[in-house]
Design a protein around this motif. Structure first.
Motif, PDB file in Angstrom:
ATOM      1  N   GLN A 176       9.700 -63.017  -5.885  1.00 32.19           N
ATOM      2  CA  GLN A 176       8.935 -61.925  -6.494  1.00 32.19           C
ATOM      3  C   GLN A 176       9.737 -61.163  -7.564  1.00 32.19           C
ATOM      4  O   GLN A 176       9.327 -60.090  -7.982  1.00 32.19           O
ATOM      5  CB  GLN A 176       8.411 -60.962  -5.429  1.00 32.19           C
ATOM      6  N   GLU A 177      10.866 -61.705  -8.002  1.00 34.33           N
ATOM      7  CA  GLU A 177      11.633 -61.066  -9.077  1.00 34.33           C
ATOM      8  C   GLU A 177      10.961 -61.370 -10.415  1.00 34.33           C
ATOM      9  O   GLU A 177      10.493 -62.483 -10.644  1.00 34.33           O
ATOM     10  CB  GLU A 177      13.063 -61.608  -9.087  1.00 34.33           C
ATOM     11  N   ASP A 178      10.904 -60.383 -11.293  1.00 36.33           N
ATOM     12  CA  ASP A 178      10.322 -60.578 -12.621  1.00 36.33           C
ATOM     13  C   ASP A 178      11.311 -61.308 -13.515  1.00 36.33           C
ATOM     14  O   ASP A 178      12.483 -60.947 -13.602  1.00 36.33           O
ATOM     15  CB  ASP A 178       9.975 -59.237 -13.273  1.00 36.33           C
ATOM     16  N   VAL A 179      10.829 -62.386 -14.161  1.00 34.37           N
ATOM     17  CA  VAL A 179      11.644 -63.142 -15.104  1.00 34.37           C
ATOM     18  C   VAL A 179      10.894 -63.255 -16.430  1.00 34.37           C
ATOM     19  O   VAL A 179       9.679 -63.109 -16.475  1.00 34.37           O
ATOM     20  CB  VAL A 179      12.000 -64.552 -14.577  1.00 34.37           C
ATOM     21  N   GLU A 180      11.638 -63.501 -17.491  1.00 28.85           N
ATOM     22  CA  GLU A 180      11.049 -63.747 -18.804  1.00 28.85           C
ATOM     23  C   GLU A 180      11.340 -65.185 -19.186  1.00 28.85           C
ATOM     24  O   GLU A 180      12.463 -65.666 -19.009  1.00 28.85           O
ATOM     25  CB  GLU A 180      11.645 -62.800 -19.845  1.00 28.85           C
ATOM     26  N   ILE A 181      10.338 -65.867 -19.709  1.00 27.47           N
ATOM     27  CA  ILE A 181      10.489 -67.252 -20.129  1.00 27.47           C
ATOM     28  C   ILE A 181      10.286 -67.300 -21.638  1.00 27.47           C
ATOM     29  O   ILE A 181       9.266 -66.839 -22.153  1.00 27.47           O
ATOM     30  CB  ILE A 181       9.462 -68.165 -19.432  1.00 27.47           C
ATOM     31  N   GLU A 182      11.279 -67.859 -22.338  1.00 28.68           N
ATOM     32  CA  GLU A 182      11.180 -67.981 -23.789  1.00 28.68           C
ATOM     33  C   GLU A 182      11.315 -69.458 -24.154  1.00 28.68           C
ATOM     34  O   GLU A 182      12.265 -70.128 -23.738  1.00 28.68           O
ATOM     35  CB  GLU A 182      12.286 -67.184 -24.469  1.00 28.68           C
ATOM     36  N   ALA A 183      10.353 -69.964 -24.898  1.00 26.37           N
ATOM     37  CA  ALA A 183      10.372 -71.363 -25.326  1.00 26.37           C
ATOM     38  C   ALA A 183      10.482 -71.415 -26.844  1.00 26.37           C
ATOM     39  O   ALA A 183       9.831 -70.648 -27.543  1.00 26.37           O
ATOM     40  CB  ALA A 183       9.102 -72.064 -24.870  1.00 26.37           C
ATOM     41  N   ARG A 184      11.338 -72.309 -27.329  1.00 27.48           N
ATOM     42  CA  ARG A 184      11.501 -72.521 -28.770  1.00 27.48           C
ATOM     43  C   ARG A 184      11.341 -74.004 -29.067  1.00 27.48           C
ATOM     44  O   ARG A 184      11.921 -74.837 -28.376  1.00 27.48           O
ATOM     45  CB  ARG A 184      12.894 -72.057 -29.220  1.00 27.48           C
ATOM     46  N   PHE A 185      10.559 -74.306 -30.086  1.00 30.12           N
ATOM     47  CA  PHE A 185      10.316 -75.693 -30.479  1.00 30.12           C
ATOM     48  C   PHE A 185      10.549 -75.822 -31.974  1.00 30.12           C
ATOM     49  O   PHE A 185      10.195 -74.927 -32.733  1.00 30.12           O
ATOM     50  CB  PHE A 185       8.871 -76.101 -30.159  1.00 30.12           C
ATOM     51  N   ASP A 186      11.149 -76.936 -32.397  1.00 23.58           N
ATOM     52  CA  ASP A 186      11.278 -77.157 -33.829  1.00 23.58           C
ATOM     53  C   ASP A 186      10.313 -78.246 -34.265  1.00 23.58           C
ATOM     54  O   ASP A 186       9.773 -78.987 -33.457  1.00 23.58           O
ATOM     55  CB  ASP A 186      12.723 -77.438 -34.254  1.00 23.58           C
ATOM     56  N   ILE A 187      10.100 -78.336 -35.541  1.00 25.22           N
ATOM     57  CA  ILE A 187       9.089 -79.234 -36.082  1.00 25.22           C
ATOM     58  C   ILE A 187       9.427 -80.705 -35.860  1.00 25.22           C
ATOM     59  O   ILE A 187       8.548 -81.552 -35.848  1.00 25.22           O
ATOM     60  CB  ILE A 187       8.845 -78.924 -37.573  1.00 25.22           C
ATOM     61  N   CYS A 188      10.690 -81.019 -35.649  1.00 23.73           N
ATOM     62  CA  CYS A 188      11.106 -82.421 -35.440  1.00 23.73           C
ATOM     63  C   CYS A 188      10.941 -82.865 -33.996  1.00 23.73           C
ATOM     64  O   CYS A 188      11.267 -83.992 -33.648  1.00 23.73           O
ATOM     65  CB  CYS A 188      12.553 -82.599 -35.879  1.00 23.73           C
ATOM     66  N   GLY A 189      10.491 -81.991 -33.130  1.00 24.59           N
ATOM     67  CA  GLY A 189      10.206 -82.384 -31.758  1.00 24.59           C
ATOM     68  C   GLY A 189      11.173 -81.866 -30.709  1.00 24.59           C
ATOM     69  O   GLY A 189      10.963 -82.078 -29.531  1.00 24.59           O
ATOM     70  N   GLY A 190      12.242 -81.206 -31.101  1.00 22.37           N
ATOM     71  CA  GLY A 190      13.173 -80.660 -30.120  1.00 22.37           C
ATOM     72  C   GLY A 190      12.682 -79.326 -29.595  1.00 22.37           C
ATOM     73  O   GLY A 190      11.876 -78.651 -30.225  1.00 22.37           O
ATOM     74  N   GLY A 191      13.173 -78.936 -28.455  1.00 23.13           N
ATOM     75  CA  GLY A 191      12.779 -77.644 -27.913  1.00 23.13           C
ATOM     76  C   GLY A 191      13.675 -77.204 -26.777  1.00 23.13           C
ATOM     77  O   GLY A 191      14.358 -78.022 -26.166  1.00 23.13           O
TER      78      GLY A 191
END
Length: 68
Positions: A38-53
């Protein structure tokens, strides 16, 4: 944690598909610490145009990196 990262990456991959582009996912997760129930977490996703993330999971309270 693995499910959160998988859903984030998978959802972004599916949303980025054109008609018939095959998709391959290489899922590798590094765990740095544990999160409490029940701990609050933040999820951040980053993707580049070449397909990496990347996806980072951090404690909301202090920004400490939990998994990436």
């Amino acid at each position: 944690m693995a499910t959160l990262i998988d859903v984030t990456m998978g959802g972004a991959t599916i949303c980025s598909l054109d008609d018939h582009i095959p998709v391959t996912v290489d899922l590798s997760i590094s765990f740095y610490t544990t999160a409490k129930i029940q701990e609050d977490v933040e999820i951040e996703a980053r993707f580049d145009i070449c397909g990496g993330g990347t996806v980072e999971v951090r404690r909301k309270e202090n920004g400490e990196l939990i998994a990436a």
